[in-house]
Design an enzyme around this catalytic site. Structure first.
Site, short mmCIF file in Angstrom:
data_model
loop_
_atom_site.label_atom_id
_atom_site.label_comp_id
_atom_site.label_asym_id
_atom_site.label_seq_id
_atom_site.Cartn_x
_atom_site.Cartn_y
_atom_site.Cartn_z
N GLY A 11 -3.95 -3.56 -4.41
CA GLY A 11 -4.55 -3.14 -3.15
C GLY A 11 -6.07 -3.20 -3.20
O GLY A 11 -6.68 -2.89 -4.22
N ARG A 72 -0.27 -9.67 -4.14
CA ARG A 72 0.77 -9.31 -5.09
C ARG A 72 1.37 -10.61 -5.65
O ARG A 72 1.39 -11.63 -4.97
CB ARG A 72 1.87 -8.51 -4.40
CG ARG A 72 1.37 -7.33 -3.58
CD ARG A 72 0.84 -6.20 -4.43
NE ARG A 72 0.40 -5.07 -3.60
CZ ARG A 72 -0.12 -3.96 -4.09
NH1 ARG A 72 -0.26 -3.81 -5.40
NH2 ARG A 72 -0.50 -2.98 -3.28
N ASP A 103 -3.00 0.27 -11.78
CA ASP A 103 -2.10 0.24 -12.93
C ASP A 103 -1.24 -1.01 -12.97
O ASP A 103 -0.99 -1.56 -14.06
CB ASP A 103 -1.24 1.51 -12.97
CG ASP A 103 -0.34 1.66 -11.75
OD1 ASP A 103 -0.58 0.98 -10.75
OD2 ASP A 103 0.60 2.47 -11.83
N THR A 126 -9.05 1.32 -7.37
CA THR A 126 -7.93 1.80 -6.57
C THR A 126 -8.35 3.08 -5.87
O THR A 126 -8.96 3.95 -6.50
CB THR A 126 -6.68 2.06 -7.43
OG1 THR A 126 -5.71 2.78 -6.66
CG2 THR A 126 -7.00 2.86 -8.67
N ASP A 128 -6.56 5.51 -4.97
CA ASP A 128 -5.73 6.67 -5.29
C ASP A 128 -6.30 7.55 -6.40
O ASP A 128 -5.87 8.69 -6.57
CB ASP A 128 -4.32 6.23 -5.68
CG ASP A 128 -3.51 5.75 -4.49
OD1 ASP A 128 -3.94 6.00 -3.35
OD2 ASP A 128 -2.45 5.13 -4.71
N ASP A 130 -5.79 7.45 -9.55
CA ASP A 130 -4.65 7.89 -10.36
C ASP A 130 -4.60 7.29 -11.76
O ASP A 130 -3.57 7.37 -12.44
CB ASP A 130 -3.34 7.57 -9.63
CG ASP A 130 -3.19 6.09 -9.32
OD1 ASP A 130 -4.15 5.33 -9.48
OD2 ASP A 130 -2.08 5.68 -8.90
N ARG A 172 0.47 7.63 -3.02
CA ARG A 172 1.91 7.51 -3.21
C ARG A 172 2.40 8.34 -4.40
O ARG A 172 3.46 8.94 -4.36
CB ARG A 172 2.28 6.04 -3.42
CG ARG A 172 3.77 5.76 -3.43
CD ARG A 172 4.05 4.28 -3.47
NE ARG A 172 3.47 3.61 -2.32
CZ ARG A 172 3.41 2.28 -2.17
NH1 ARG A 172 3.89 1.51 -3.13
NH2 ARG A 172 2.87 1.75 -1.10
#
Length: 321
Positions: A11, A72, A103, A126, A128, A130, A172
């Site tokens: 992303g 992707r 990741d 990213t 996120d 994360d 997510r």
């Protein structure tokens, strides 16, 4: 090391262009050439590559998205796909690769390194936030500001119509965005993937708010919370009989001009990634912890969980009265 490659994968995140710019200019400073690989690992598999110089990345630090594009790649999940990508790297004389992504991207870089001996450095890009091994990831600061701006606007409408707004933000598997937005936006409640909190608990929160004279409320929900914003809205409707409105912010959080914190972080990490390759470092992600550049083995970035701030979560609960 005379020539390195750089790609963005997964992303998109605001600040990726700043990282690409930093890689190109830091490499040029060290006398290296840079090959830009378009559309991530899919582009590497297809050989979609070209040389990049300092002028090619001029006036990009303020741009959202990624000038290298991203995609992707199912074929990259196969040994045959990675072998084809490694062949293109050899054909181009690329000695090391900088992978900017999350990741999934780091999994791809790790297997490329293990199977074909390619020297790789990961740069965390990213929204996120994360990835274990860095306090913040590129794009996170901008995503929070974008979501917060939307929440501020929704609060005006919520107050005017005396309604409850349930706002779903990205995340997510991690609730970092949701937690920051909840505290900064003065939300009455926040639902996170990390917290095993029953959705019906929101009923008590709303009823207590009504008793205190609150005519409107903002509830923040991370998309990774089971059922998301729709489940929380349904619980409120059924438990209180009050009217709610759901706003799912979605991909709007990915785009836009990166804020200064993301530009600075991306510039620092991109430069550090090139220096690491020059120093013969490989198989790690470059991050920033407590203001200091730090390196984490790629496997640890996804194997070890990055926890939310428990202090901030307590603060969100305390201040929601």
């Amino acid at each position: 090391m005379k020539r390195i490659g750089v790609l963005t994968s997964g992303g998109d995140a605001p600040g990726m262009n700043a990282a690409v710019r930093a890689v190109v200019r830091a490499a040029t400073h060290l006398g290296m050439e840079v090959v830009g690989i378009r559309r991530g690992f899919q582009g590497l598999y297809q050989g979609d590559m070209r040389l990049l110089g300092p002028r090619d990345v001029a006036n990009t630090i303020q741009r959202g998205g990624t000038i290298l594009l991203t995609a992707r790649s199912e074929v990259w999940r196969t040994p045959e796909g990675r072998a084809e990508g490694a062949r293109h790297l050899r054909e181009w004389g690329i000695d090391g690769l900088v992978v900017i992504g999350g990741d999934g991207s780091f999994h791809g870089a790790h297997f490329l390194s293990q199977e074909h001996g390619v020297k790789v450095i990961g740069v965390p890009g990213t929204i996120d936030n994360d990835l274990y091994g860095t306090d913040h990831t590129i794009g996170y600061f901008t995503a929070v500001e974008t979501a917060l701006a939307a929440v501020d606007k929704l609060r005006d409408t919520a107050a005017s119509h005396e309604r409850i707004f349930v706002v779903e933000v990205m995340g997510r598997h991690a609730g970092h965005i949701a937690l920051d937005v909840a505290v900064a936006g003065g939300a009455e409640e926040v639902f996170l993937p990390e917290e095993d909190m029953p959705v019906t608990s929101v009923v008590d929160v709303i009823n207590e708010s009504v008793k205190k004279g609150k005519a409107s409320s903002i509830i923040i929900v991370a998309e990774g919370y089971p059922g998301g914003a729709m489940a929380v809205s349904k619980a409120i409707n059924e438990g209180t009989g009050l009217e709610t409105r759901v706003s799912i912010l979605g991909h709007i959080q990915r785009g836009g001009t990166p804020v200064s914190s993301d530009r600075i972080l991306a510039s620092r990490l991109g430069e550090a990634a090139v220096q690491a390759l020059a120093d013969d470092v490989s198989g790690v992600m470059v991050g920033r912890n407590n203001g200091i550049i730090a390196f984490t083995p790629l496997e640890e970035t996804w194997a070890r969980r990055k926890e939310i701030s428990r202090d901030l979560y307590r603060c969100a609960k305390t201040l929601s009265v």
